[in-house]
Enzyme design. Structure first.
Site, PDB file in Angstrom:
ATOM      1  N   GLY A 106       0.805  -1.214   0.000  1.00  0.00           N
ATOM      2  CA  GLY A 106       0.000   0.000   0.000  1.00  0.00           C
ATOM      3  C   GLY A 106       0.837   1.263   0.000  1.00  0.00           C
ATOM      4  N   GLU A 109       1.435   2.068  -3.467  1.00  0.00           N
ATOM      5  CA  GLU A 109       0.194   2.557  -4.076  1.00  0.00           C
ATOM      6  C   GLU A 109      -0.086   4.012  -3.698  1.00  0.00           C
ATOM      7  OE1 GLU A 109      -2.552  -1.329  -4.732  1.00  0.00           O
ATOM      8  OE2 GLU A 109      -1.821  -1.034  -2.686  1.00  0.00           O
TER       9      GLU A 109
END
Length: 255
Positions: A106, A109
């Site tokens: 993440g 991301e």
């Protein structure tokens, strides 16, 4: 101690993830803090460029597994922003990721959701989800191949192996690679080069450029024409030529 800290420096807004003891992993408080910071950034007409950074030696290790195991997984995303309060968030102003260390899962991301990237030499980027029978579902599946190309994007996705900051730069994911000590200075320098320009023009240019890889030429021609029409009705549109004629730096009002 706040898990997300913010700071204003003239027209630049700095958002800092501040959970170094947890490798800046995203829990509910961090997700809510990032969303609140972006709300403040977007609402302030005097803030034109944002920087998202982290304290400690890791940019972000992704989702906090302790939060997930405790049943708090639902708070890792917000209604407006998705994971970490940012990956699905619609923004009008440019955001620079200043990556001081590992940006994985993440965390990668979050970088992919930003508009530009300055990375320390020690930084690495990766989406190791397949190693745990997961997929990078917070934008990585499609943003990563757009950023580095389909072949390398597929390799990173299916192996889960990370790449160095220099490799990420060579592939086009990262704008600048600098020494760790110079990271924030370079991010601020890049932000300063942007804030020297007309903020409303920067915002319209950013919005259309982000669509360049997914929209049709017909849609992009219309968006370009609409942007010029909008800018033609602003005060800054008149200030640019006036400053040039008067041989002075323009004074932008974001109006």
């Amino acid at each position: 101690m706040a898990v997300v800290e913010t700071e204003k420096r003239e027209h630049v807004f700095i958002i800092t993830l501040n959970r170094p003891e947890a490798r800046n992993a995203i829990n509910g408080d961090v997700a809510e803090g990032i969303e609140a910071a972006i709300d403040a950034f977007e609402a302030d007409d005097d803030l034109w460029v944002g920087i998202i950074a982290s304290s400690g030696k890791v940019f972000c290790a992704g989702a906090d597994l302790k939060a997930i195991s405790s049943g708090d997984a639902g708070r890792l995303s917000t209604k407006r922003g998705g994971f970490a309060g940012i990956v699905k968030r619609e923004r009008t102003k440019p955001l620079i990721a200043a990556v001081n260390g590992a940006a994985v899962a993440g965390g990668c991301e979050i970088v992919l959701a930003s508009d530009m990237v300055v990375a320390a030499e020690e930084a690495v980027f990766g989406v190791p989800e397949v190693k745990r029978s997961l997929v990078p579902a917070a934008g990585g599946l499609f943003r990563l191949p757009r950023a580095v190309g389909p072949a390398v994007g597929m390799e990173l996705m299916l192996t889960g192996d990370p790449i160095t900051a220099q490799r990420a730069h060579d592939l086009g994911l990262v704008n600048y690679v600098v020494a760790q000590a110079d990271l924030m200075d370079k991010a601020l320098e890049l932000a300063g080069r942007i804030t020297a320009n007309a903020p409303l023009a920067v915002q319209r240019a950013m919005q259309i450029t982000k669509r360049a890889m997914v929209d049709s030429d017909e849609e992009l021609w219309k968006a370009s024409t609409d942007a010029m029409r909008y800018l033609g009705g602003t005060e800054d549109f008149k200030e640019g030529p006036r400053a040039f004629i008067e041989k002075r730096a323009p004074v932008w009002k974001a109006k």
